[in-house]
Design a protein around this motif. Structure first.
Motif, PDB file in Angstrom:
ATOM      1  N   SER A   3     -28.898 -32.981   3.162  1.00 51.64           N
ATOM      2  CA  SER A   3     -27.676 -32.575   2.462  1.00 51.64           C
ATOM      3  C   SER A   3     -27.239 -31.170   2.844  1.00 51.64           C
ATOM      4  O   SER A   3     -26.055 -30.911   3.089  1.00 51.64           O
ATOM      5  N   ASN A   4     -28.187 -30.255   2.891  1.00 54.22           N
ATOM      6  CA  ASN A   4     -27.850 -28.871   3.230  1.00 54.22           C
ATOM      7  C   ASN A   4     -27.482 -28.721   4.705  1.00 54.22           C
ATOM      8  O   ASN A   4     -26.600 -27.937   5.058  1.00 54.22           O
ATOM      9  N   LEU A   5     -28.146 -29.481   5.560  1.00 61.74           N
ATOM     10  CA  LEU A   5     -27.791 -29.434   6.976  1.00 61.74           C
ATOM     11  C   LEU A   5     -26.379 -29.978   7.180  1.00 61.74           C
ATOM     12  O   LEU A   5     -25.585 -29.409   7.939  1.00 61.74           O
ATOM     13  N   ALA A   6     -26.064 -31.076   6.503  1.00 61.42           N
ATOM     14  CA  ALA A   6     -24.718 -31.644   6.600  1.00 61.42           C
ATOM     15  C   ALA A   6     -23.680 -30.636   6.118  1.00 61.42           C
ATOM     16  O   ALA A   6     -22.595 -30.504   6.721  1.00 61.42           O
ATOM     17  N   MET A   7     -23.999 -29.912   5.063  1.00 57.16           N
ATOM     18  CA  MET A   7     -23.064 -28.926   4.526  1.00 57.16           C
ATOM     19  C   MET A   7     -22.801 -27.797   5.515  1.00 57.16           C
ATOM     20  O   MET A   7     -21.644 -27.418   5.758  1.00 57.16           O
ATOM     21  N   VAL A   8     -23.835 -27.251   6.128  1.00 50.39           N
ATOM     22  CA  VAL A   8     -23.619 -26.136   7.060  1.00 50.39           C
ATOM     23  C   VAL A   8     -22.951 -26.615   8.346  1.00 50.39           C
ATOM     24  O   VAL A   8     -22.211 -25.859   8.983  1.00 50.39           O
ATOM     25  N   MET A   9     -23.214 -27.859   8.726  1.00 53.27           N
ATOM     26  CA  MET A   9     -22.508 -28.414   9.884  1.00 53.27           C
ATOM     27  C   MET A   9     -21.012 -28.440   9.584  1.00 53.27           C
ATOM     28  O   MET A   9     -20.182 -28.047  10.413  1.00 53.27           O
ATOM     29  N   ALA A  10     -20.654 -28.889   8.397  1.00 55.87           N
ATOM     30  CA  ALA A  10     -19.251 -28.971   7.994  1.00 55.87           C
ATOM     31  C   ALA A  10     -18.643 -27.582   7.839  1.00 55.87           C
ATOM     32  O   ALA A  10     -17.499 -27.346   8.241  1.00 55.87           O
ATOM     33  N   GLN A  11     -19.399 -26.667   7.261  1.00 58.79           N
ATOM     34  CA  GLN A  11     -18.906 -25.308   7.085  1.00 58.79           C
ATOM     35  C   GLN A  11     -18.644 -24.628   8.428  1.00 58.79           C
ATOM     36  O   GLN A  11     -17.835 -23.702   8.511  1.00 58.79           O
ATOM     37  N   GLY A  12     -19.319 -25.107   9.463  1.00 58.98           N
ATOM     38  CA  GLY A  12     -19.131 -24.565  10.798  1.00 58.98           C
ATOM     39  C   GLY A  12     -17.920 -25.145  11.515  1.00 58.98           C
ATOM     40  O   GLY A  12     -17.714 -24.874  12.700  1.00 58.98           O
ATOM     41  N   GLY A  13     -17.131 -25.951  10.806  1.00 58.63           N
ATOM     42  CA  GLY A  13     -15.907 -26.502  11.376  1.00 58.63           C
ATOM     43  C   GLY A  13     -16.068 -27.866  12.009  1.00 58.63           C
ATOM     44  O   GLY A  13     -15.153 -28.353  12.679  1.00 58.63           O
ATOM     45  N   ASN A  14     -17.212 -28.506  11.787  1.00 57.56           N
ATOM     46  CA  ASN A  14     -17.463 -29.830  12.363  1.00 57.56           C
ATOM     47  C   ASN A  14     -17.230 -30.924  11.326  1.00 57.56           C
ATOM     48  O   ASN A  14     -17.747 -30.838  10.215  1.00 57.56           O
ATOM     49  N   LYS A  15     -16.476 -31.936  11.701  1.00 59.29           N
ATOM     50  CA  LYS A  15     -16.277 -33.067  10.799  1.00 59.29           C
ATOM     51  C   LYS A  15     -17.585 -33.851  10.736  1.00 59.29           C
ATOM     52  O   LYS A  15     -18.052 -34.378  11.751  1.00 59.29           O
ATOM     53  N   THR A  16     -18.168 -33.905   9.551  1.00 58.41           N
ATOM     54  CA  THR A  16     -19.541 -34.406   9.381  1.00 58.41           C
ATOM     55  C   THR A  16     -19.600 -35.490   8.316  1.00 58.41           C
ATOM     56  O   THR A  16     -18.918 -35.408   7.295  1.00 58.41           O
ATOM     57  N   ILE A  17     -20.439 -36.498   8.564  1.00 55.83           N
ATOM     58  CA  ILE A  17     -20.707 -37.508   7.537  1.00 55.83           C
ATOM     59  C   ILE A  17     -22.205 -37.624   7.331  1.00 55.83           C
ATOM     60  O   ILE A  17     -22.983 -37.663   8.284  1.00 55.83           O
ATOM     61  N   LEU A  18     -22.599 -37.612   6.076  1.00 52.77           N
ATOM     62  CA  LEU A  18     -23.993 -37.795   5.675  1.00 52.77           C
ATOM     63  C   LEU A  18     -24.146 -39.201   5.120  1.00 52.77           C
ATOM     64  O   LEU A  18     -23.439 -39.580   4.184  1.00 52.77           O
ATOM     65  N   ILE A  19     -25.057 -39.977   5.701  1.00 51.06           N
ATOM     66  CA  ILE A  19     -25.252 -41.371   5.279  1.00 51.06           C
ATOM     67  C   ILE A  19     -26.636 -41.537   4.665  1.00 51.06           C
ATOM     68  O   ILE A  19     -27.646 -41.186   5.290  1.00 51.06           O
ATOM     69  N   ASP A  20     -26.682 -42.072   3.464  1.00 52.31           N
ATOM     70  CA  ASP A  20     -27.953 -42.362   2.812  1.00 52.31           C
ATOM     71  C   ASP A  20     -28.442 -43.721   3.296  1.00 52.31           C
ATOM     72  O   ASP A  20     -27.938 -44.765   2.885  1.00 52.31           O
ATOM     73  N   CYS A  21     -29.420 -43.700   4.197  1.00 55.40           N
ATOM     74  CA  CYS A  21     -29.983 -44.936   4.745  1.00 55.40           C
ATOM     75  C   CYS A  21     -31.261 -45.346   4.032  1.00 55.40           C
ATOM     76  O   CYS A  21     -31.960 -46.268   4.488  1.00 55.40           O
TER      77      CYS A  21
END
Length: 229
Positions: free
Chosen positions: A55-73
């Motif tokens: 969750s936190n990695l997905a957040m910082v990826m997005a904060q860095g300007g990258n369109k990001t999706i986190l999927i609960d598998c």
């Protein structure tokens, strides 16, 4: 957005948030031949913090300007929807069992970070491994690549079930979360072996739950982000 464990959202300038940004940078520079777009995150056992890390990695990826999706598998013990405060009524499993053509918008939630979307696990199926290993899952990931810069898969502990091994074939790299002082050495070694068995690219490990009160931790943060004289 509740974000109970989402320190990168609540305290973006904290030393812990900086650690996640460092992880983001390390991933982005981990390969010069092929851009890392799909990232699988797993652990050897339960409770080691893989969902918090995802969750936190997905957040910082997005904060860095990258369109990001986190999927609960994790179809057995999903946690991502709890972290973000979303419903788990519809999600990944509902998309995969549908007879209709895959619609990547079904069950995808927007967050307060514009670049971050979340897809919960959905209704628990009787056959998680078979569902995740289906051609429909592979096609779904390929469709997402056309829309997102980063796709992060939060998967079950690799020693307990085969799901992470199955999903590794769809990803550009894997991260193994290790809980400091809790994870058993043999389990960690076994986890690494299981990923290697399916030719997964291991990007590295994330040491979680480190005692932040230890002197070395604060010394590092001070030297890195402080203004020493």
């Amino acid at each position: 957005m509740k974000g109970l464990d989402l320190i990168t959202f609540k305290e973006p300038t904290s030393p812990m948030s900086e650690s996640y940004r460092t992880l983001r940078t390390n991933i982005q520079f981990s390969s010069f031949d092929k851009k890392i777009k799909t990232i699988l995150i797993t652990s050897s056992g339960p409770g080691e913090g893989k969902t918090t890390t995802s969750s936190n990695l997905a957040m910082v990826m997005a904060q860095g300007g990258n369109k990001t999706i986190l999927i609960d598998c994790d179809q057995r013990k999903p946690q991502v929807h709890k972290v973000f405060g979303f419903s788990n009524e519809n999600g990944l499993s509902n998309i995969l069992v549908s007879d209709n053509e895959v619609d990547i918008n079904i069950g995808v939630h927007e967050t307060e970070e514009p670049n971050l979307h979340v897809l919960s696990s959905g209704t628990r199926p009787p056959n998680p491994a078979e569902l995740l290993g289906s051609a429909k899952m592979k096609n779904f990931i390929e469709q997402l690549k056309k829309t997102y810069d980063f796709i992060i898969l939060d998967t079950p502990p690799i020693v307990l079930v085969t799901d992470a091994q199955i999903l590794a074939q769809y990803t550009d790299g894997c991260l193994l979360v290790i809980s400091s002082g809790e994870a058993e050495r043999d389990s960690v070694i076994k986890s690494k072996g299981l990923l290697e068995k399916v030719n997964a690219k291991i990007l590295g490990t994330v040491l979680n739950k480190v005692d932040s009160k230890k002197k070395g931790y604060y010394h590092y943060q001070y030297e890195y982000g402080g203004t020493s004289k």
